[in-house]
Design a protein around this motif. Structure first.
Motif, PDB file in Angstrom:
ATOM      1  N   SER A  25       0.854  -1.180   0.000  1.00  0.00           N
ATOM      2  CA  SER A  25       0.000   0.000   0.000  1.00  0.00           C
ATOM      3  C   SER A  25       0.891   1.231   0.000  1.00  0.00           C
ATOM      4  CB  SER A  25      -0.951   0.012   1.200  1.00  0.00           C
ATOM      5  OG  SER A  25      -0.240  -0.011   2.415  1.00  0.00           O
ATOM      6  N   PHE A  27       2.136   2.530  -2.650  1.00  0.00           N
ATOM      7  CA  PHE A  27       2.853   2.503  -3.918  1.00  0.00           C
ATOM      8  C   PHE A  27       2.350   1.282  -4.683  1.00  0.00           C
ATOM      9  CE2 PHE A  27       5.829  -1.063  -3.493  1.00  0.00           C
ATOM     10  CZ  PHE A  27       5.771  -1.315  -2.142  1.00  0.00           C
ATOM     11  N   THR A  28       2.713   1.202  -5.952  1.00  0.00           N
ATOM     12  CA  THR A  28       2.295   0.043  -6.729  1.00  0.00           C
ATOM     13  C   THR A  28       3.477  -0.904  -6.920  1.00  0.00           C
ATOM     14  OG1 THR A  28       2.772   1.069  -8.861  1.00  0.00           O
ATOM     15  CG2 THR A  28       0.571   1.407  -7.960  1.00  0.00           C
ATOM     16  N   VAL A  29       3.197  -2.182  -6.861  1.00  0.00           N
ATOM     17  CA  VAL A  29       4.271  -3.173  -6.959  1.00  0.00           C
ATOM     18  C   VAL A  29       4.887  -3.190  -8.351  1.00  0.00           C
ATOM     19  CG1 VAL A  29       3.396  -4.632  -5.109  1.00  0.00           C
ATOM     20  CG2 VAL A  29       2.618  -5.034  -7.459  1.00  0.00           C
ATOM     21  N   ASP A  30       4.188  -2.610  -9.328  1.00  0.00           N
ATOM     22  CA  ASP A  30       4.749  -2.530 -10.678  1.00  0.00           C
ATOM     23  C   ASP A  30       5.894  -1.522 -10.756  1.00  0.00           C
ATOM     24  OD1 ASP A  30       1.491  -2.915 -12.254  1.00  0.00           O
ATOM     25  OD2 ASP A  30       2.934  -4.402 -11.537  1.00  0.00           O
ATOM     26  N   GLU A  31       5.981  -0.612  -9.784  1.00  0.00           N
ATOM     27  CA  GLU A  31       6.993   0.446  -9.814  1.00  0.00           C
ATOM     28  C   GLU A  31       8.256   0.075  -9.059  1.00  0.00           C
ATOM     29  OE1 GLU A  31       5.167   3.863  -8.166  1.00  0.00           O
ATOM     30  OE2 GLU A  31       3.684   4.078  -9.761  1.00  0.00           O
ATOM     31  N   SER A  53      10.874  -4.518 -11.302  1.00  0.00           N
ATOM     32  CA  SER A  53       9.688  -3.761 -11.665  1.00  0.00           C
ATOM     33  C   SER A  53       9.512  -3.633 -13.167  1.00  0.00           C
ATOM     34  CB  SER A  53       9.747  -2.376 -11.032  1.00  0.00           C
ATOM     35  OG  SER A  53      10.880  -1.674 -11.522  1.00  0.00           O
ATOM     36  N   ARG A  72       3.809 -11.739  -9.437  1.00  0.00           N
ATOM     37  CA  ARG A  72       3.242 -10.433  -9.093  1.00  0.00           C
ATOM     38  C   ARG A  72       1.854 -10.312  -9.708  1.00  0.00           C
ATOM     39  NH1 ARG A  72       7.277  -6.322 -11.026  1.00  0.00           N
ATOM     40  NH2 ARG A  72       6.422  -6.773 -13.090  1.00  0.00           N
ATOM     41  N   GLY A  74      -0.503  -7.200 -10.329  1.00  0.00           N
ATOM     42  CA  GLY A  74      -0.647  -5.763 -10.240  1.00  0.00           C
ATOM     43  C   GLY A  74      -2.043  -5.333  -9.831  1.00  0.00           C
ATOM     44  N   LYS A  76      -4.008  -6.715  -7.767  1.00  0.00           N
ATOM     45  CA  LYS A  76      -4.164  -6.875  -6.309  1.00  0.00           C
ATOM     46  C   LYS A  76      -3.039  -6.195  -5.541  1.00  0.00           C
ATOM     47  CE  LYS A  76      -6.738 -11.207  -6.634  1.00  0.00           C
ATOM     48  NZ  LYS A  76      -6.817 -12.627  -6.216  1.00  0.00           N
ATOM     49  N   ASN A  77      -2.081  -5.613  -6.292  1.00  0.00           N
ATOM     50  CA  ASN A  77      -0.936  -4.952  -5.676  1.00  0.00           C
ATOM     51  C   ASN A  77      -0.223  -5.878  -4.696  1.00  0.00           C
ATOM     52  OD1 ASN A  77       0.469  -2.526  -6.074  1.00  0.00           O
ATOM     53  ND2 ASN A  77      -0.164  -1.734  -4.087  1.00  0.00           N
TER      54      ASN A  77
END
Length: 123
Positions: A25, A27-31, A53, A72, A74, A76-77
């Motif tokens: 939470s 931030f996004t896990v894709d970043e 990332s 991963r 995205g 569901k982060n």
């Protein structure tokens, strides 16, 4: 506020499986590159697996290759660590951590950490 929350740990017999989750939470896990680390009593923290990332490349320690898989979601982060064929030596507290933007070898490069989840492999 940046936060990582691990879940999914527990007690499992040798040869069993667990799936750990790392919910992010703030931030996004894709970043960020998300890594899984573990620390057993009396031992140093060690890297287990990581997913970068940008390109989604994954890396795993030799001790878990072929048994653990990082992924991963995205939407569901969340980053997962699927652990199969568990061994007693996998017993440890497992942490997820985030660094931007690629996986790094040392745990001290990582900026954000979860509180950890206990994994115990025992009959």
């Amino acid at each position: 506020q940046v936060q990582l929350v691990e879940s999914g740990g527990g007690l499992v017999p040798p040869g069993g499986s667990l799936r750990l989750s790392c919910l992010a939470s703030g931030f996004t896990v894709d970043e960020y590159a998300i890594g899984w680390f573990r620390q057993a009593p009396g031992k140093e923290r060690e890297g287990v697996s990581c997913i970068s990332s940008s390109d989604g490349n994954t890396y795993s320690a030799d001790s878990v290759k072929g048994r653990f898989t990082i992924s991963r979601d995205g939407a569901k982060n969340t980053v997962y660590l699927q652990m199969n064929s568990l061994k007693p030596e996998d017993t440890a507290v497992y942490y997820c951590a985030a660094v931007r933007p690629i996986c790094r070898a040392g745990w001290d490069f990582y900026d954000y950490w979860g509180q950890g989840t206990q994994v115990t492999v025992s009959s």
